[in-house]
Design an enzyme around this catalytic site. Structure first.
Site, mmCIF file in Angstrom:
data_model
loop_
_atom_site.group_PDB
_atom_site.id
_atom_site.type_symbol
_atom_site.label_atom_id
_atom_site.label_comp_id
_atom_site.label_asym_id
_atom_site.label_seq_id
_atom_site.Cartn_x
_atom_site.Cartn_y
_atom_site.Cartn_z
ATOM 1 N N TRP A 1 41.146 50.954 41.359
ATOM 2 C CA TRP A 1 41.370 50.038 42.609
ATOM 3 C C TRP A 1 42.794 50.072 42.828
ATOM 4 C CZ3 TRP A 1 43.848 45.145 43.217
ATOM 5 C CH2 TRP A 1 43.787 45.056 44.427
ATOM 6 N N GLU B 1 37.230 52.599 44.075
ATOM 7 C CA GLU B 1 36.574 51.380 44.658
ATOM 8 C C GLU B 1 37.548 50.914 45.770
ATOM 9 O OE1 GLU B 1 37.630 47.801 41.889
ATOM 10 O OE2 GLU B 1 36.381 46.297 43.369
ATOM 11 N N LYS C 1 37.756 48.949 49.745
ATOM 12 C CA LYS C 1 37.995 47.544 50.020
ATOM 13 C C LYS C 1 38.386 47.181 51.538
ATOM 14 C CE LYS C 1 40.490 43.087 48.273
ATOM 15 N NZ LYS C 1 41.064 42.689 47.134
ATOM 16 N N ASP D 1 32.056 47.110 44.986
ATOM 17 C CA ASP D 1 32.309 45.675 44.779
ATOM 18 C C ASP D 1 31.693 44.854 46.050
ATOM 19 O OD1 ASP D 1 33.751 43.066 44.929
ATOM 20 O OD2 ASP D 1 34.944 43.663 43.468
ATOM 21 N N HIS E 1 33.821 43.352 48.486
ATOM 22 C CA HIS E 1 34.711 44.203 49.403
ATOM 23 C C HIS E 1 34.116 44.659 50.895
ATOM 24 C CE1 HIS E 1 37.384 45.158 45.861
ATOM 25 N NE2 HIS E 1 37.162 43.971 46.068
ATOM 26 N N HIS F 1 30.920 46.210 40.858
ATOM 27 C CA HIS F 1 31.705 45.055 40.589
ATOM 28 C C HIS F 1 30.768 43.974 41.321
ATOM 29 C CE1 HIS F 1 36.015 46.153 39.431
ATOM 30 N NE2 HIS F 1 35.073 46.563 38.385
ATOM 31 N N ASP G 1 36.619 37.613 49.986
ATOM 32 C CA ASP G 1 36.386 38.302 48.827
ATOM 33 C C ASP G 1 37.118 37.324 47.960
ATOM 34 O OD1 ASP G 1 36.198 39.897 46.666
ATOM 35 O OD2 ASP G 1 38.133 40.871 47.087
ATOM 36 N N ASP H 1 35.661 36.189 45.045
ATOM 37 C CA ASP H 1 35.523 36.150 43.430
ATOM 38 C C ASP H 1 35.002 35.058 42.726
ATOM 39 O OD1 ASP H 1 35.848 39.082 42.788
ATOM 40 O OD2 ASP H 1 38.042 38.783 43.659
ATOM 41 N N ASP I 1 32.898 41.172 38.074
ATOM 42 C CA ASP I 1 34.363 40.976 38.497
ATOM 43 C C ASP I 1 34.517 39.702 39.246
ATOM 44 O OD1 ASP I 1 36.878 41.287 39.487
ATOM 45 O OD2 ASP I 1 36.720 42.871 40.910
HETATM 46 C C1 RNT Z 1 40.263 43.523 43.713
HETATM 47 C C2 RNT Z 1 39.046 44.337 43.015
HETATM 48 C C3 RNT Z 1 39.528 44.806 41.479
HETATM 49 C C4 RNT Z 1 40.116 43.599 40.570
HETATM 50 C C5 RNT Z 1 40.067 44.036 39.211
HETATM 51 C C6 RNT Z 1 40.861 43.019 38.634
HETATM 52 O O1 RNT Z 1 39.927 43.232 44.899
HETATM 53 O O2 RNT Z 1 38.087 43.732 43.270
HETATM 54 O O3 RNT Z 1 38.481 45.347 41.073
HETATM 55 O O4 RNT Z 1 39.432 42.491 41.135
HETATM 56 O O5 RNT Z 1 40.305 45.308 39.120
HETATM 57 ZN ZN ZN Z 2 36.376 44.831 42.148
#
Ligand code: RNT
Ligand code: ZN
Length: 416
Positions: free
Chosen positions: A184, A225, A227, A258, A261, A285, A293, A295, A325
């Site tokens: 990523w 990955e 986004k 993810d 994303h 993720h 996003d 988290d 994640d």
């Molecule tokens: C960031 C991505 C990535 C990170 C991690 C720490 O937007 O989701 O995967 O969160 O690698």
């Molecule tokens: Zn991620």
């Protein structure tokens, strides 16, 4: 056998579902648990703060600030998590010892991760996944890494990712299981770019060069990955969904989705069968975005259930590599870790307790009326009793708050 489980088992049997089979299947599904919930994604090799598209909020006391503390917290958290666990490491968690400050990420080697391997072996952890860390570093230049117009910046990050492949090879060999390497990058622009194509061409060339260095494909699974946008990178992301979907398909690597994303009404659950039509494997993720996003800690919510259902009904428990994640610094971090991991497990169990074949047969017959009735019926089944049975067979209690609190009192609150 516990009485409420006995009754639940009978009730599920009436719907054609074998709870014993569901429990034993779940016992063998690995979930890769991210190390970075323990220290707010700071790592051991940076400036003491996450930067470059990553941000945590909150100042809950007791954050781990070194290898010993992080290991101690991981063990505490893992002891409260049911099921099979892998550990997901970032390169920024290298244990550099005397080389701290002398060696940069482009020259990291396996030896800096040997202490993690020892830790995994001593504690029966089922494997280590690995992530090159292309953020929280001075060589993120004008927000760019592998897509930078500056060749020396690109070279530094290419070398970092290449060294990560070697490290992952070592982790896989030592632990006798594959290692997923997820790439990523934060690259993008805050405001309207003048050129969207060149950064993508440079990213493609960087990836091509990285992947042209030989690595053992039986041991290392490479994922990319995408986004849609990041904090401070609102207008344009180089590694967009389309970019990586096509890159992965053409280059025989894996996509990592993810669920934070994508556009807010876009769902990863629907992407899983779409990708499984073409790919043998994909990685996830699992996170929870609140409005963006963000988290947040993963909870047992509808879209998570839908993701788990797709994994189960596509027969893809060994094709979808599940990783977590999220990072919350506003509550007890151990609790955050455990709540998220348990939510994932709950969703998988919930999905395993559905007779998907019977529902699919109704769909194929065009009997959408009965399909709706049946799908609703599952929502009020005695799921909790089966969940508690699963927990007790994993030797963990349902209420982990007291354990988290006493660890906080005895360990976390004593940290400076
Ligand atoms: C960031 C991505 C990535 C990170 C991690 C720490 O937007 O989701 O995967 O969160 O690698
Ligand atoms: Zn991620």
């Amino acid at each position: 056998m516990n009485k409420s489980y006995q009754l639940a088992m009978e009730e599920y049997a009436r719907l054609g579902v074998n709870t014993e089979r569901a429990i034993s299947t779940l016992m063998n599904v690995p979930v890769s648990v991210h190390c970075w919930q323990g220290d707010d994604v700071v790592g051991f090799d940076g400036g003491g703060k996450a930067s470059g598209g990553i941000q945590t909020t909150g100042h809950y006391p007791g954050v781990a600030t070194n290898f010993e503390q992080l290991k101690q917290d991981i063990l505490k958290a893992f002891s409260l998590m049911p099921g099979k666990k892998r550990l997901n490491l970032h390169a920024s968690y290298a244990v550099l010892g005397d080389d701290a400050g002398k060696v940069d990420r482009d020259r990291y080697t396996a030896k800096y991760f040997a202490p993690w391997v020892d830790f995994a072996k001593q504690n029966g952890i089922d494997g280590i996944d690995f992530n090159p860390t292309l953020f929280s570093h001075k060589n993120v230049k004008d927000g760019l890494t592998l897509s930078s117009p500056d060749e020396s910046i690109r070279r530094f990050w290419r070398d970092h990712v290449k060294s990560s492949l070697k490290i992952a090879e070592y982790l896989a060999t030592e632990l006798n299981t594959y290692s997923l390497v997820n790439i990523w990058i934060p690259d993008g622009f805050k405001d309207v770019p003048a050129d969207r194509l060149s950064p993508r061409k440079r990213l493609k060339a960087s990836l091509d060069e990285i992947l042209s260095t030989p690595y053992d494909k039986n041991k290392v699974i490479v994922a990319v990955e995408s986004k849609v946008f990041g904090i401070g990178v609102e207008s344009y992301t180089v590694g967009s969904n389309e970019f990586y979907q096509i890159y992965a398909a053409k280059n025989n690597v894996c996509c990592l989705l993810d669920n934070g994303h994508y556009h807010p009404t876009e769902v990863v659950s629907d992407k899983i069968p779409a990708l499984l039509t073409f790919y043998d494997k994909l990685a996830l993720h699992v996170t929870r975005g609140v409005r963006w996003d963000s988290d947040h800690v993963v909870l047992f919510e509808d879209e998570l259930k839908e993701i788990a259902k797709e994994i189960v009904r596509c027969g893809a428990l060994d094709k979808v590599l599940i990783g977590l994640d999220y990072f919350d610094a506003s509550i007890n971090r151990i609790s955050a870790w455990v709540t998220g991991q348990r939510s994932m497990q709950k969703a998988l169990l919930f999905a395993l307790l559905i007779d998907h074949e019977a529902l699919a047969a109704l769909q194929d017959k065009g009997d959408f009326t009965q399909l709706m009735v049946k799908q609703e019926e599952y929502k009020t089944m005695p799921f909790g009793a089966v969940w508690r049975e699963f927990l007790s067979r994993c030797d963990v209690e349902e209420d982990y708050y007291a354990q988290v609190k006493s660890y906080e009192d005895q360990v976390l609150s004593k940290r400076k």
